[in-house]
Design a protein around this motif. Structure first.
Motif, PDB file in Angstrom:
ATOM      1  N   MET A 121       1.075  -1.155   0.426  1.00  0.00           N
ATOM      2  CA  MET A 121       0.287   0.158   0.085  1.00  0.00           C
ATOM      3  C   MET A 121       0.836   1.176   0.023  1.00  0.00           C
ATOM      4  N   ALA A 122       0.330   2.639  -0.484  1.00  0.00           N
ATOM      5  CA  ALA A 122       1.103   3.722  -0.419  1.00  0.00           C
ATOM      6  C   ALA A 122       0.685   4.277   0.846  1.00  0.00           C
ATOM      7  N   VAL A 123       2.236   4.695   1.282  1.00  0.00           N
ATOM      8  CA  VAL A 123       1.838   5.162   2.591  1.00  0.00           C
ATOM      9  C   VAL A 123       2.985   6.878   2.500  1.00  0.00           C
ATOM     10  N   PHE A 124       2.340   7.247   3.755  1.00  0.00           N
ATOM     11  CA  PHE A 124       3.151   8.842   3.827  1.00  0.00           C
ATOM     12  C   PHE A 124       2.483   8.858   5.479  1.00  0.00           C
ATOM     13  N   PRO A 125       3.747   9.889   5.515  1.00  0.00           N
ATOM     14  CA  PRO A 125       3.577  10.187   7.317  1.00  0.00           C
ATOM     15  C   PRO A 125       2.171  11.055   7.880  1.00  0.00           C
ATOM     16  N   LEU A 126       2.885  10.718   8.715  1.00  0.00           N
ATOM     17  CA  LEU A 126       1.640  11.469   9.830  1.00  0.00           C
ATOM     18  C   LEU A 126       1.973  12.308  10.908  1.00  0.00           C
ATOM     19  N   PRO A 127       1.616  13.439  11.825  1.00  0.00           N
ATOM     20  CA  PRO A 127       1.952  13.526  12.786  1.00  0.00           C
ATOM     21  C   PRO A 127       2.225  12.964  13.981  1.00  0.00           C
ATOM     22  N   ILE A 128       2.865  12.728  14.667  1.00  0.00           N
ATOM     23  CA  ILE A 128       2.966  12.180  15.946  1.00  0.00           C
ATOM     24  C   ILE A 128       1.791  12.208  16.720  1.00  0.00           C
ATOM     25  N   GLY A 129       0.990  10.677  16.823  1.00  0.00           N
ATOM     26  CA  GLY A 129      -0.120  11.746  17.672  1.00  0.00           C
ATOM     27  C   GLY A 129      -1.362  12.415  16.734  1.00  0.00           C
ATOM     28  N   ASP A 130      -1.287  12.173  15.861  1.00  0.00           N
ATOM     29  CA  ASP A 130      -2.424  13.334  15.318  1.00  0.00           C
ATOM     30  C   ASP A 130      -3.116  12.593  13.389  1.00  0.00           C
ATOM     31  N   ARG A 131      -4.372  12.377  13.406  1.00  0.00           N
ATOM     32  CA  ARG A 131      -4.830  11.374  12.546  1.00  0.00           C
ATOM     33  C   ARG A 131      -4.649  12.616  11.097  1.00  0.00           C
ATOM     34  N   VAL A 132      -4.767  13.877  11.426  1.00  0.00           N
ATOM     35  CA  VAL A 132      -4.685  15.072  10.401  1.00  0.00           C
ATOM     36  C   VAL A 132      -3.275  14.837   9.812  1.00  0.00           C
ATOM     37  N   PRO A 133      -3.455  14.654   8.203  1.00  0.00           N
ATOM     38  CA  PRO A 133      -1.953  14.703   7.642  1.00  0.00           C
ATOM     39  C   PRO A 133      -1.830  16.296   7.265  1.00  0.00           C
ATOM     40  N   GLU A 134      -0.788  16.493   6.860  1.00  0.00           N
ATOM     41  CA  GLU A 134       0.040  17.654   6.703  1.00  0.00           C
ATOM     42  C   GLU A 134      -0.671  17.929   5.047  1.00  0.00           C
ATOM     43  N   ARG A 135      -0.374  19.183   4.978  1.00  0.00           N
ATOM     44  CA  ARG A 135      -0.229  19.631   3.023  1.00  0.00           C
ATOM     45  C   ARG A 135       0.135  19.098   2.929  1.00  0.00           C
ATOM     46  N   GLY A 136      -0.078  18.903   1.565  1.00  0.00           N
ATOM     47  CA  GLY A 136       0.582  17.834   0.466  1.00  0.00           C
ATOM     48  C   GLY A 136       0.718  16.320   0.161  1.00  0.00           C
ATOM     49  N   TRP A 137      -0.119  15.521   1.567  1.00  0.00           N
ATOM     50  CA  TRP A 137       0.373  14.077   1.721  1.00  0.00           C
ATOM     51  C   TRP A 137       0.039  13.350   0.619  1.00  0.00           C
ATOM     52  N   GLN A 138      -1.062  13.422  -0.279  1.00  0.00           N
ATOM     53  CA  GLN A 138      -0.931  12.842  -1.570  1.00  0.00           C
ATOM     54  C   GLN A 138       0.128  12.395  -2.128  1.00  0.00           C
ATOM     55  N   LEU A 139       1.584  13.976  -2.502  1.00  0.00           N
ATOM     56  CA  LEU A 139       2.012  13.443  -3.155  1.00  0.00           C
ATOM     57  C   LEU A 139       3.282  12.804  -2.940  1.00  0.00           C
ATOM     58  N   GLN A 140       3.222  12.884  -1.129  1.00  0.00           N
ATOM     59  CA  GLN A 140       4.545  12.858  -0.469  1.00  0.00           C
ATOM     60  C   GLN A 140       4.191  10.817  -0.376  1.00  0.00           C
ATOM     61  N   ALA A 141       2.900  10.162  -0.796  1.00  0.00           N
ATOM     62  CA  ALA A 141       2.377   9.093  -0.783  1.00  0.00           C
ATOM     63  C   ALA A 141       3.349   7.631  -1.453  1.00  0.00           C
ATOM     64  N   THR A 142       3.992   6.656  -1.200  1.00  0.00           N
ATOM     65  CA  THR A 142       4.682   5.811  -1.734  1.00  0.00           C
ATOM     66  C   THR A 142       4.555   4.286  -1.974  1.00  0.00           C
ATOM     67  N   LEU A 143       5.350   3.318  -2.797  1.00  0.00           N
ATOM     68  CA  LEU A 143       4.633   2.512  -2.626  1.00  0.00           C
ATOM     69  C   LEU A 143       6.189   2.007  -2.344  1.00  0.00           C
ATOM     70  N   LEU A 144       7.186   2.809  -2.838  1.00  0.00           N
ATOM     71  CA  LEU A 144       8.101   2.546  -3.209  1.00  0.00           C
ATOM     72  C   LEU A 144       9.148   1.745  -1.638  1.00  0.00           C
ATOM     73  N   PRO A 145       9.507   0.904  -1.041  1.00  0.00           N
ATOM     74  CA  PRO A 145       9.715   0.404  -0.019  1.00  0.00           C
ATOM     75  C   PRO A 145      11.410   1.036   0.361  1.00  0.00           C
ATOM     76  N   GLU A 146      12.123   1.283  -0.235  1.00  0.00           N
ATOM     77  CA  GLU A 146      13.797   1.996   0.067  1.00  0.00           C
ATOM     78  C   GLU A 146      13.550   3.345   0.752  1.00  0.00           C
ATOM     79  N   ARG A 147      12.215   4.024   0.330  1.00  0.00           N
ATOM     80  CA  ARG A 147      12.154   5.763   1.087  1.00  0.00           C
ATOM     81  C   ARG A 147      11.163   5.442   2.332  1.00  0.00           C
ATOM     82  N   LEU A 148      10.697   3.995   3.056  1.00  0.00           N
ATOM     83  CA  LEU A 148      10.046   4.206   4.182  1.00  0.00           C
ATOM     84  C   LEU A 148      10.901   4.687   5.432  1.00  0.00           C
ATOM     85  N   PRO A 149      11.651   4.371   5.233  1.00  0.00           N
ATOM     86  CA  PRO A 149      12.954   4.604   6.562  1.00  0.00           C
ATOM     87  C   PRO A 149      13.261   6.116   6.948  1.00  0.00           C
ATOM     88  N   GLU A 150      13.412   7.003   6.098  1.00  0.00           N
ATOM     89  CA  GLU A 150      13.145   7.622   5.611  1.00  0.00           C
ATOM     90  C   GLU A 150      12.666   8.949   6.272  1.00  0.00           C
TER      91      GLU A 150
END
Length: 161
Positions: A1-30
């Motif tokens: 699944m395509a994932v993106f970061p959420l602020p700690i403890g929050d359900r609401v993503p930062e603006r532009g989350w759609q552009l950060q969503a990735t399926l690339l496993p190498e990007r996940l740690p960072e």
């Protein structure tokens, strides 16, 4: 699944989350270091049912009763347990699916069932596994492949349009 970061403890993503969503496993740690996890429905091409359990809402019971009434079963699919005792059921969206996100018991599936889908543009999102909200974790409840969206669910969601 395509994932993106959420602020700690929050359900609401930062603006532009759609552009950060990735399926690339190498990007996940960072991308996810010290962050919560969001799942982008459009980028993942999934429809998710958010079965709420709070107050008078019993989303799992409502979905089970609907399936029973129709003489069908809810297929096993990748499922998260939410902190409130609810469930997120993930389904592969059919080609051309434009099911959007609907909350507040306004779906034809019944009260206590919210929907997150690919939509027509950026799509909806869900809080993903391992995220902690209010000191409680979203955890994998059923670790199986994501099932195809059943026709009986798709018909009710698309009838809403």
């Amino acid at each position: 699944m395509a994932v993106f970061p959420l602020p700690i403890g929050d359900r609401v993503p930062e603006r532009g989350w759609q552009l950060q969503a990735t399926l690339l496993p190498e990007r996940l740690p960072e991308l996810l270091a010290g962050r919560g996890v969001g799942i982008g429905c459009r980028a993942s091409w999934v429809v998710a049912l958010d079965l709420d359990v709070h107050g008078d809402e019993d989303g799992p019971g409502v979905l089970a009763a609907l399936a029973d009434r129709l003489g069908v079963t809810v297929p096993e699919t990748f499922t998260l347990a939410t902190p409130s005792g609810g469930r997120h059921l993930y389904f592969r969206a059919p080609v051309g699916c434009t099911v959007g996100s609907v909350s507040g018991g306004r779906t034809l599936l019944g009260p206590g069932i919210d929907v997150r889908g690919p939509g027509n543009s950026s799509g909806g999102y869900l809080v993903g596994p391992g995220s902690i909200i209010g000191g409680r974790q979203y955890a994998i409840a059923l670790d199986v492949p994501v099932a195809k969206l059943p026709g009986w669910i798709a018909e009710r969601l698309q009838a809403r349009r």
